[in-house]
Design a protein around this motif. Structure first.
Motif, short mmCIF file in Angstrom:
data_model
loop_
_atom_site.label_atom_id
_atom_site.label_comp_id
_atom_site.label_asym_id
_atom_site.label_seq_id
_atom_site.Cartn_x
_atom_site.Cartn_y
_atom_site.Cartn_z
N GLY A 282 -21.41 80.20 10.24
CA GLY A 282 -22.08 81.50 10.60
C GLY A 282 -20.95 81.94 11.37
N ARG A 283 -20.77 83.25 10.70
CA ARG A 283 -19.81 84.06 11.50
C ARG A 283 -20.08 84.26 13.06
NH1 ARG A 283 -16.32 87.72 8.19
NH2 ARG A 283 -16.70 89.16 9.47
N SER A 284 -21.35 84.54 13.24
CA SER A 284 -21.50 84.93 14.61
C SER A 284 -21.37 83.77 15.62
CB SER A 284 -22.88 85.21 14.80
OG SER A 284 -23.95 84.32 14.40
N GLU A 285 -21.57 82.54 15.12
CA GLU A 285 -21.33 81.17 15.77
C GLU A 285 -19.87 81.11 15.80
OE1 GLU A 285 -22.03 76.43 16.03
OE2 GLU A 285 -23.22 77.51 14.50
N ILE A 286 -19.10 81.14 14.81
CA ILE A 286 -17.57 81.16 15.09
C ILE A 286 -17.09 81.92 16.09
CG2 ILE A 286 -15.35 81.17 13.71
CD1 ILE A 286 -16.99 80.46 11.20
N PHE A 287 -17.36 82.99 16.11
CA PHE A 287 -16.91 84.16 17.02
C PHE A 287 -17.49 83.77 18.52
CE2 PHE A 287 -16.83 88.35 19.26
CZ PHE A 287 -15.39 88.62 19.02
N SER A 288 -18.55 83.64 18.41
CA SER A 288 -19.08 83.32 20.18
C SER A 288 -18.21 82.05 20.49
CB SER A 288 -20.62 82.84 19.83
OG SER A 288 -20.79 81.78 19.32
N ARG A 289 -17.75 81.12 19.65
CA ARG A 289 -17.18 80.02 20.34
C ARG A 289 -15.62 80.12 20.34
NH1 ARG A 289 -20.31 75.35 18.91
NH2 ARG A 289 -18.61 73.82 19.60
N THR A 290 -15.27 81.09 19.61
CA THR A 290 -13.56 81.27 19.32
C THR A 290 -13.09 82.67 20.04
OG1 THR A 290 -13.32 81.94 17.22
CG2 THR A 290 -13.34 79.80 17.56
N GLY A 291 -13.99 83.79 19.85
CA GLY A 291 -13.90 85.10 20.14
C GLY A 291 -12.53 85.71 19.48
N ILE A 292 -12.30 85.00 18.01
CA ILE A 292 -11.21 85.43 17.39
C ILE A 292 -11.64 86.31 15.99
CG2 ILE A 292 -9.31 84.64 15.84
CD1 ILE A 292 -8.89 84.36 18.91
N GLN A 293 -10.69 87.25 15.90
CA GLN A 293 -11.09 88.22 14.93
C GLN A 293 -11.19 87.65 13.38
OE1 GLN A 293 -7.93 91.19 14.69
NE2 GLN A 293 -8.55 92.37 12.94
N PHE A 294 -11.87 87.89 12.70
CA PHE A 294 -11.86 87.21 11.10
C PHE A 294 -10.82 88.02 10.22
CE2 PHE A 294 -15.92 86.44 12.90
CZ PHE A 294 -16.06 85.04 12.44
N LEU A 295 -10.03 87.29 10.06
CA LEU A 295 -8.83 87.44 9.13
C LEU A 295 -8.66 86.44 7.98
CD1 LEU A 295 -6.26 88.90 11.76
CD2 LEU A 295 -7.38 90.57 10.15
N PRO A 296 -8.60 86.70 6.59
CA PRO A 296 -8.60 85.70 5.78
C PRO A 296 -7.50 84.78 5.81
CG PRO A 296 -7.72 87.89 4.67
CD PRO A 296 -8.19 87.98 5.98
N PHE A 297 -6.46 84.96 6.54
CA PHE A 297 -5.18 84.00 6.48
C PHE A 297 -5.45 83.34 7.78
CE2 PHE A 297 -3.72 88.40 7.53
CZ PHE A 297 -3.61 88.35 8.99
N ASN A 298 -6.25 83.30 8.84
CA ASN A 298 -6.38 82.64 9.91
C ASN A 298 -6.20 81.07 9.58
OD1 ASN A 298 -6.90 84.55 11.64
ND2 ASN A 298 -8.89 84.33 12.10
N THR A 299 -5.66 80.26 10.73
CA THR A 299 -5.49 79.02 10.37
C THR A 299 -6.63 77.97 9.96
OG1 THR A 299 -3.83 79.08 12.09
CG2 THR A 299 -4.17 76.83 11.25
N ILE A 300 -7.78 78.39 10.53
CA ILE A 300 -9.13 77.87 10.20
C ILE A 300 -9.25 77.96 8.62
CG2 ILE A 300 -10.47 79.77 10.61
CD1 ILE A 300 -12.53 78.25 11.69
N TYR A 301 -8.78 78.92 8.04
CA TYR A 301 -9.02 78.88 6.69
C TYR A 301 -8.30 78.53 5.65
CZ TYR A 301 -12.45 82.28 9.02
OH TYR A 301 -13.19 82.66 9.92
N GLN A 302 -6.89 78.60 6.26
CA GLN A 302 -5.75 77.84 5.78
C GLN A 302 -6.14 76.38 5.50
OE1 GLN A 302 -1.64 79.00 6.39
NE2 GLN A 302 -2.30 80.46 7.41
N LEU A 303 -6.52 75.94 6.78
CA LEU A 303 -6.86 74.34 6.63
C LEU A 303 -7.85 74.10 5.66
CD1 LEU A 303 -6.50 73.58 10.53
CD2 LEU A 303 -4.78 72.60 8.53
N ALA A 304 -9.08 75.13 5.76
CA ALA A 304 -10.17 74.62 4.88
C ALA A 304 -9.68 74.67 3.37
CB ALA A 304 -11.22 75.86 5.23
#
Length: 487
Positions: free
Chosen positions: A113-135
């Protein structure tokens, strides 16, 4: 006290020696070198061995110039990383523009869930963020993640090779979208839900923390002592913002280079629905601050256009591109710089024309028309994001501080002032390296705190003021720009 800052950008790196004399900083460039991706097997990687060799060369040059440093620090771009097992790097770090993350951000968003990810981290959604690289690695190369024992971001990896110490730094870690905004440490629950090992991620230290000394093997190779290495604001934007020579405590900044990052400092992250909808980010800053900002595609678009025309044999320097843009017709066509079409490398002119035709504008044809389209679009987008920053921070700003290599482009600085209808204060150019130096001095007690550092920087480096002009024309242009599709 002579120290060295290594500032690694996506297209070049530099080593600056800094001396603090009274209330002034003196800098000298020791070494400058190119940086860029290498392509292998259909993927983009960083040449991390080249970067490590250049750091050692910079230290060797410093010694030959009689500037053996009392400490050193490294900052770089965000999000990219290396994985360590049994003390060795498992594979070359991927470049954030590699296509393997295509579609991954959406899949992770659907899972958690985008809203949960943002509420936890406060970080902008960009396709190259580390979270998505690791996924993406978990989907495509699970055996690498199984084998990995530690996760290190680019400055941390280079520090590890210099010192043998694996230490993770806060400001860069926040850009991974894996740090909890409230606890200021790794979000263990989020990491677990992604199927990642908690043991990959080491404890976080704040900028200005000692992070080891040169290994005896490195010292012997370079003929240096066991120089202390400091964890600085290792995301280059954190260091750049630390260098902003603001006289006021509340200000707006623009770190201008391959990427443009525009925002303000806040004491606590802004993670409400409006910030999510506007896709803002809350990255860790120096001195306990957060950087409420938005990433804007930046001068990458012009850099990639230049590379395209270079390949065609029509070679212009960046200064010539700016001169050509000045001669082209004003306000003929614009792009949304943050449209995902402009993220990959390749034929930038084709994508610019496609965007213009799709939005029923006249498509540029000549080099100057393309350059003017890009630079005007950036200036107008800066106003758009500045106004969003004011909305989210509930502040108003009398002008905009600009730092970084992009301020060499005086036309962009002037057009930015015209677009926002307020003064632009441009300087210092080497913002990230100067902020890196300042944090080292804060860490050693030579400078009291960030406020004193900014006062010293203001006393040490020229700041050029650009007054706004052509107000009605730029206001009309901005109104039209906001009507483009996707804005």
């Amino acid at each position: 006290m002579s120290i060295i800052a290594f500032d690694l950008g996506a297209s070049s790196g530099r080593a600056l020696a800094g001396d603090l004399k009274g209330n002034r900083i003196q800098i000298k460039e020791i070494h400058r070198f190119s940086n860029g991706p290498i392509q292998r097997g259909g993927h983009l990687y960083w040449d991390i061995d080249h970067l490590f060799a250049q750091i050692k060369q910079g230290l060797a040059k410093a010694k030959s110039m009689g500037k053996e440093p009392d400490s050193l620090g490294i900052d770089s771009w965000a999000v990219d990383y290396g994985l360590i097992a049994q003390g060795r790097l498992l594979q070359a770090p991927y470049h954030y523009r590699d296509h393997r993350t295509d579609g991954v951000m959406d899949r992770v968003g659907e899972k958690i869930g985008r809203s949960e990810i943002f509420s936890r981290t406060g970080i902008q959604f960009l396709p190259f963020n580390t979270i998505y690289q690791l996924a993406a690695m978990g989907e495509q190369e699970p055996e690498v993640l199984i084998k990995a024992e530690r996760f290190l971001m680019i400055p941390e990896l280079l520090r590890y090779w210099l010192t043998g110490e694996m230490i993770s730094e806060f400001t860069n870690a926040t850009t991974t979208q894996l740090v909890h905004e409230a606890t200021r440490t790794w979000d263990v629950e989020l990491i677990s839900r992604l199927g990642l090992k908690r043991s990959l991620f080491g404890s976080l230290v704040q900028p200005g923390t000692p992070a080891g000394r040169l290994l005896s093997s490195v010292s012997a190779e370079l003929g240096l002592g066991t120089i202390p290495v400091m964890a600085v604001g290792e995301h280059d934007t954190a260091s750049a913002v630390a260098s902003v020579p603001a006289m006021e405590s509340s200000f707006a900044y623009l770190s201008c280079g391959t990427w443009s990052l525009l925002g303000t400092e806040v004491d606590q992250p802004v993670t409400g629905r409006k910030a999510l909808d506007l896709n803002f980010t809350n990255e860790g800053g120096v001195g306990g601050k957060y950087r409420l900002l938005k990433n804007i595609m930046g001068l990458w678009i012009l850099q990639e256009l230049k590379r395209e025309w270079d390949r065609k044999g029509q070679i212009y320097s960046f200064e010539e591109w700016v001169a050509l843009s000045r001669q082209a017709p004003a306000f003929a066509s614009w792009i949304n710089p943050d449209d995902p079409a402009f993220l990959p490398a390749g034929d930038m002119s084709v994508r610019i024309r496609e965007f213009c035709l799709k939005t029923k504008q006249q498509a540029p044809e000549q080099p100057g028309e393309f350059a003017r389209c890009i630079l005007e679009s950036l200036a107008l987008q800066y106003r758009h994001v500045l106004e969003q920053t004011e909305l989210l921070s509930e502040r108003s700003f009398p002008g905009l501080y600009m730092v970084g290599g992009g301020i060499r482009n005086e036309l962009l600085c002037q057009w930015t002032a015209n677009a926002i209808g307020r003064p632009v204060w441009a300087g210092p150019i080497e913002g990230s390296a100067i902020g890196n130096l300042a944090v080292q001095w804060i860490g050693t007690g030579e400078i009291r705190d960030l406020e004193e550092a900014r006062t010293i920087i203001r006393n040490s480096f020229a700041v050029r003021e650009y007054e706004p002009a052509q107000g009605p024309q730029w206001q009309e242009a901005y109104d039209r720009f906001c009507g483009l599709g996707g804005m």
